[in-house]
Motif scaffolding. Structure first.
Motif, PDB file in Angstrom:
ATOM      1  N   ILE A 165      23.541  24.622  37.295  1.00  0.00           N
ATOM      2  CA  ILE A 165      24.452  23.629  37.736  1.00  0.00           C
ATOM      3  C   ILE A 165      25.289  24.047  39.065  1.00  0.00           C
ATOM      4  N   THR A 166      25.995  23.274  39.433  1.00  0.00           N
ATOM      5  CA  THR A 166      27.090  23.775  40.166  1.00  0.00           C
ATOM      6  C   THR A 166      28.444  23.364  39.885  1.00  0.00           C
ATOM      7  N   PHE A 167      29.498  24.298  40.084  1.00  0.00           N
ATOM      8  CA  PHE A 167      30.779  23.819  39.360  1.00  0.00           C
ATOM      9  C   PHE A 167      31.790  23.966  40.323  1.00  0.00           C
ATOM     10  N   GLU A 168      33.042  23.538  40.087  1.00  0.00           N
ATOM     11  CA  GLU A 168      34.128  23.555  40.956  1.00  0.00           C
ATOM     12  C   GLU A 168      35.099  24.821  40.472  1.00  0.00           C
ATOM     13  N   SER A 169      35.659  25.473  41.459  1.00  0.00           N
ATOM     14  CA  SER A 169      36.458  26.643  41.351  1.00  0.00           C
ATOM     15  C   SER A 169      37.370  26.561  42.648  1.00  0.00           C
ATOM     16  N   GLN A 170      38.523  26.688  42.586  1.00  0.00           N
ATOM     17  CA  GLN A 170      39.667  26.817  43.602  1.00  0.00           C
ATOM     18  C   GLN A 170      39.214  25.746  44.783  1.00  0.00           C
ATOM     19  N   GLY A 171      38.935  24.426  44.274  1.00  0.00           N
ATOM     20  CA  GLY A 171      38.669  23.460  45.321  1.00  0.00           C
ATOM     21  C   GLY A 171      37.465  23.728  46.203  1.00  0.00           C
ATOM     22  N   LYS A 172      36.686  24.360  45.612  1.00  0.00           N
ATOM     23  CA  LYS A 172      35.362  24.597  46.023  1.00  0.00           C
ATOM     24  C   LYS A 172      33.911  24.497  45.295  1.00  0.00           C
ATOM     25  N   THR A 173      32.966  23.853  45.733  1.00  0.00           N
ATOM     26  CA  THR A 173      31.795  23.733  44.778  1.00  0.00           C
ATOM     27  C   THR A 173      30.997  25.186  45.139  1.00  0.00           C
ATOM     28  N   HIS A 174      30.347  25.587  43.863  1.00  0.00           N
ATOM     29  CA  HIS A 174      29.931  26.886  43.669  1.00  0.00           C
ATOM     30  C   HIS A 174      28.428  26.792  42.924  1.00  0.00           C
ATOM     31  N   THR A 175      27.720  27.643  43.231  1.00  0.00           N
ATOM     32  CA  THR A 175      26.324  27.713  42.379  1.00  0.00           C
ATOM     33  C   THR A 175      26.376  28.902  41.737  1.00  0.00           C
ATOM     34  N   ILE A 176      25.387  28.923  40.770  1.00  0.00           N
ATOM     35  CA  ILE A 176      25.222  30.124  39.910  1.00  0.00           C
ATOM     36  C   ILE A 176      25.083  31.486  40.616  1.00  0.00           C
ATOM     37  N   ASP A 177      24.440  31.295  41.911  1.00  0.00           N
ATOM     38  CA  ASP A 177      24.349  32.399  42.760  1.00  0.00           C
ATOM     39  C   ASP A 177      25.538  33.096  43.329  1.00  0.00           C
ATOM     40  N   ASP A 178      26.260  32.040  43.638  1.00  0.00           N
ATOM     41  CA  ASP A 178      27.774  32.308  44.075  1.00  0.00           C
ATOM     42  C   ASP A 178      28.488  33.030  43.057  1.00  0.00           C
ATOM     43  N   LEU A 179      28.304  32.726  41.652  1.00  0.00           N
ATOM     44  CA  LEU A 179      29.040  33.262  40.754  1.00  0.00           C
ATOM     45  C   LEU A 179      28.581  34.688  40.704  1.00  0.00           C
ATOM     46  N   MET A 180      27.254  34.949  40.661  1.00  0.00           N
ATOM     47  CA  MET A 180      26.700  36.303  40.422  1.00  0.00           C
ATOM     48  C   MET A 180      27.228  37.151  41.480  1.00  0.00           C
ATOM     49  N   ARG A 181      27.260  36.371  42.835  1.00  0.00           N
ATOM     50  CA  ARG A 181      28.038  37.503  43.908  1.00  0.00           C
ATOM     51  C   ARG A 181      29.296  37.615  44.095  1.00  0.00           C
ATOM     52  N   TRP A 182      30.124  36.571  43.886  1.00  0.00           N
ATOM     53  CA  TRP A 182      31.687  36.858  44.001  1.00  0.00           C
ATOM     54  C   TRP A 182      32.290  37.448  42.651  1.00  0.00           C
ATOM     55  N   MET A 206      37.162  32.015  38.239  1.00  0.00           N
ATOM     56  CA  MET A 206      35.685  31.429  38.435  1.00  0.00           C
ATOM     57  C   MET A 206      35.019  31.721  37.459  1.00  0.00           C
ATOM     58  N   ARG A 207      35.147  32.688  36.459  1.00  0.00           N
ATOM     59  CA  ARG A 207      34.312  32.643  35.501  1.00  0.00           C
ATOM     60  C   ARG A 207      34.586  31.567  34.368  1.00  0.00           C
ATOM     61  N   LEU A 208      36.033  31.389  34.198  1.00  0.00           N
ATOM     62  CA  LEU A 208      36.295  30.626  33.219  1.00  0.00           C
ATOM     63  C   LEU A 208      35.722  29.022  33.643  1.00  0.00           C
ATOM     64  N   ASP A 209      35.711  28.724  35.079  1.00  0.00           N
ATOM     65  CA  ASP A 209      35.290  27.492  35.658  1.00  0.00           C
ATOM     66  C   ASP A 209      33.835  27.298  35.504  1.00  0.00           C
ATOM     67  N   PHE A 210      33.178  28.262  35.594  1.00  0.00           N
ATOM     68  CA  PHE A 210      31.736  28.243  35.424  1.00  0.00           C
ATOM     69  C   PHE A 210      31.514  28.202  34.072  1.00  0.00           C
ATOM     70  N   ILE A 211      31.999  28.616  33.047  1.00  0.00           N
ATOM     71  CA  ILE A 211      31.747  28.683  31.492  1.00  0.00           C
ATOM     72  C   ILE A 211      31.775  27.176  31.005  1.00  0.00           C
ATOM     73  N   GLN A 212      33.183  26.778  31.457  1.00  0.00           N
ATOM     74  CA  GLN A 212      33.812  25.413  30.995  1.00  0.00           C
ATOM     75  C   GLN A 212      32.630  24.138  31.774  1.00  0.00           C
ATOM     76  N   ALA A 213      32.374  24.446  32.997  1.00  0.00           N
ATOM     77  CA  ALA A 213      31.023  23.644  33.476  1.00  0.00           C
ATOM     78  C   ALA A 213      29.773  23.763  32.868  1.00  0.00           C
ATOM     79  N   ALA A 214      29.365  24.922  32.324  1.00  0.00           N
ATOM     80  CA  ALA A 214      28.228  24.846  31.632  1.00  0.00           C
ATOM     81  C   ALA A 214      28.285  24.358  30.237  1.00  0.00           C
ATOM     82  N   MET A 215      29.674  24.478  29.645  1.00  0.00           N
ATOM     83  CA  MET A 215      29.468  23.778  28.248  1.00  0.00           C
ATOM     84  C   MET A 215      29.412  22.439  28.489  1.00  0.00           C
ATOM     85  N   ASN A 216      30.187  21.838  29.596  1.00  0.00           N
ATOM     86  CA  ASN A 216      30.145  20.382  29.799  1.00  0.00           C
ATOM     87  C   ASN A 216      28.788  20.101  30.085  1.00  0.00           C
TER      88      ASN A 216
END
Length: 407
Positions: free
Chosen positions: A63-80, A394-404
Motif C-alpha cells: 500500500i501507499t499511505f498519507e502522513s504529514q501531507g505526503k504520500t509514502h510507500t512501505i519502503d519509505d516507512l522502512m527508511r524514515w 508515520m508509524r500510526l499513519d501506516f498502521i491505520q492505512a494497513a488496517m483500512n
C-alpha cells in the motif's frame, strides 16, 4: 586472556563500557548490537517447543499511505523509521513481512521496554496458577526484606500501574539519572544484588497507588516476585506458559542482572519478529491457548484499560507532569499503553512497537533502531521532533492505512 592495566579482562572492560552507554549509542553500533544483544549482556534462554508457523497470505499487502501531507510507500516507512522488522498479522495470517538491518526470520532483535508488557502476561499467569493470590497482594509477601522500606505498603497492582510512589528519576537522555546510573550501567557491569539493594534506599515521593510515574527499576521487583511465587526461573516459566504452548518459532531470551543472575523483565529481552507478533495474538485471544486459559478471565482487559492513576507521562522524567508524550495515549493499564478506540500497544525505546487492534483483529509489529536526534539529518529530525527516539506518527499513519486496506 588479555587484561587492562588495572587487571580487568579486556572483553569485560569493553562490554561494561559499551553496554553501560547503550542509551546513547551511535547508529552504526546500534543496529549491530540490537541484533547481537545476547553476545553483549548476560542472558537466559526462553526455550521454544514445537514451532507452529503462522500462515502467510498468498498476496502480500502493498500500500501507499498519507502522513504529514505526503504520500509514502512501505519502503519509505522502512527508511524514515529506521525499521529492521515489520509484520502485519490479520485474522491470524501474515499479510505483510519485511526485514532490514541484518534481521531475518530466524534472528532475535532486542525489545527495549516492550518486555514490560510480557511481564504483565506472566504475572497474570501466576495468578491463574494460584502462585499469586491477586494484584492486591503486597510485594513484601514475596520480598520480606523490603519491609520497613518505601515499598512496605506497595502492592503488585501498584507495580503494574507504575504507581509505587517510590522516588526514582526515569530520564534516558541523562546518563546520571537512576535509570542509567543505578540500573543500566550496573546490569552492564553484571553486579549481582545491586538493583535490589539500591531500591531499598529510595525515599517516597507519592503515596502508593496515587500517581503514575514510569519507573523501570520497579519492574525488576516483578521478576523476583515471579520467581519466588512460581519456584522457577522467569525464563523457564515464560517458556512453559507462552513460548512452548503457543508454538513460538525461535528461542528467546531475557537479559540478566549478572552472570547466571536474575532475569530483567523491564528492559531488552530478545525474540524474533514473528514471535513478538504472537504476544499480540495471545492478547487478542484473551489469554487462551488451544482452549486453555493461561491468564485469568478479565486479565487482558485489565492490562489494556487506562486505569493507572493520574496518568501523565514526560520523557524528561518529571513526576506527575504532562510532557506532551502522554497526549498520544488514552492512559496506561498493567504495563500496556492504551490507545484510542480500544487499541493498545507494547512500546520500547529506539522504535520497538507491538500494536494490537481488537476491533480489526490485527497485530502490527515494528522493530527498529531509531537513533538519537543528534545523529539524524535535519529532515529526519523534523519527522521525529516529537518522538523522543520511539518512532514518529508515520508509524500510526501506516498502521491505520494497513488496517483500512485489510478491512
Amino acid at each position: 586472556m588479555q587484561k587492562t592495566v588495572d587487571g580487568e579482562p579486556v572483553d569485560q572492560f569493553i562490554r561494561r563500557h559499551m553496554a553501560g552507554d547503550f542509551l546513547l549509542w551511535s547508529p552504526n553500533i546500534q543496529s549491530e548490537a540490537f541484533l547481537n544483544w545476547d553476545r553483549i549482556w548476560a542472558t537466559r534462554t526462553i526455550e521454544r517447543g514445537t514451532p507452529r508457523p503462522l500462515p502467510v497470505a498468498a498476496q502480500p499487502l502493498d500500500i501507499t499511505f498519507e502522513s504529514q501531507g505526503k504520500t509514502h510507500t512501505i519502503d519509505d516507512l522502512m527508511r524514515w523509521e529506521f525499521v529492521s522488522g515489520l509484520i502485519v498479522v490479520k485474522d491470524g495470517k501474515i499479510r505483510l513481512e519485511r526485514y532490514a538491518k541484518g534481521l531475518s526470520v530466524d534472528r532475535c532483535w532486542q525489545s527495549s521496554s516492550m518486555v514490560k508488557s510480557l511481564a504483565a502476561i506472566l504475572i497474570g499467569a501466576a495468578i491463574q496458577d494460584g502462585a499469586i493470590r491477586s494484584v492486591e497482594q503486597k510485594i513484601t509477601d514475596f520480598l520480606p526484606d523490603f519491609a520497613d522500606t518505601s515499598y512496605d505498603s506497595v502492592t503488585i497492582r501498584d507495580l503494574l500501574h507504575m504507581a509505587s510512589g517510590v522516588e526514582w528519576v526515569e530520564n534516558t537522555d541523562d546518563l546520571n539519572t537512576d535509570v542509567a546510573e543505578h540500573y543500566i550501567k550496573v546490569i552492564a557491569a553484571r553486579r549481582p544484588g545491586y538493583i535490589l539493594n539500591y531500591l531499598k534506599t529510595r525515599p517516597r515521593a507519592n503515596p502508593a497507588g496515587t500517581q503514575f510515574y514510569y519507573n523501570t527499576g520497579d519492574t525488576f521487583l516483578l521478576s523476583h516476585i515471579l520467581s519466588r511465587a512460581t519456584g522457577k526461573s522467569v525464563a523457564q516459566y515464560c517458556s512453559e506458559k507462552l513460548w512452548k504452548p503457543m508454538g513460538f518459532e525461535q528461542d528467546g531470551y531475557f537479559i540478566l542482572d549478572s552472570d547466571d543472575g536474575h532475569e530483567v523483565v523491564g528492559s531488552c529481552c530478545g525474540a524474533s519478529l514473528r514471535d513478538y507478533a504472537r504476544w499480540g495474538l495471545f492478547m487478542l485471544a484473551d489469554g487462551v491457548i488451544d482452549g486453555k486459559r493461561v491468564v485469568p478471565e478479565g486479565w487482558v482487559k485489565a492490562c489494556t484499560s487506562p486505569t493507572a492513576p493520574n496518568f501523565a507521562f514526560d520523557f524528561g522524567g518529571e513526576r506527575g507532569v504532562a510532557g506532551g508524550a502522554d497526549t498520544a495515549f488514552e492512559g496506561y493499564g498493567y504495563l500496556w499503553w492504551v490507545r484510542e478506540g480500544g487499541d493498545y500497544q507494547a512500546l520500547g525505546s529506539y522504535g520497538q512497537w507491538i500494536y494490537v487492534s481488537p476491533a480489526n483483529n490485527t497485530v502490527a509489529v515494528i522493530l527498529g533502531a531509531v537513533p538519537r536526534h543528534v545523529y539524524m539529518t535535519p529532515d529526519e529530525v523534523a519527522l521525529h521532533r516529537n518522538s523522543s527516539h520511539c518512532g514518529s506518527e508515520m508509524r500510526l499513519d501506516f498502521i491505520q492505512a494497513a488496517m483500512n486496506a485489510l478491512a
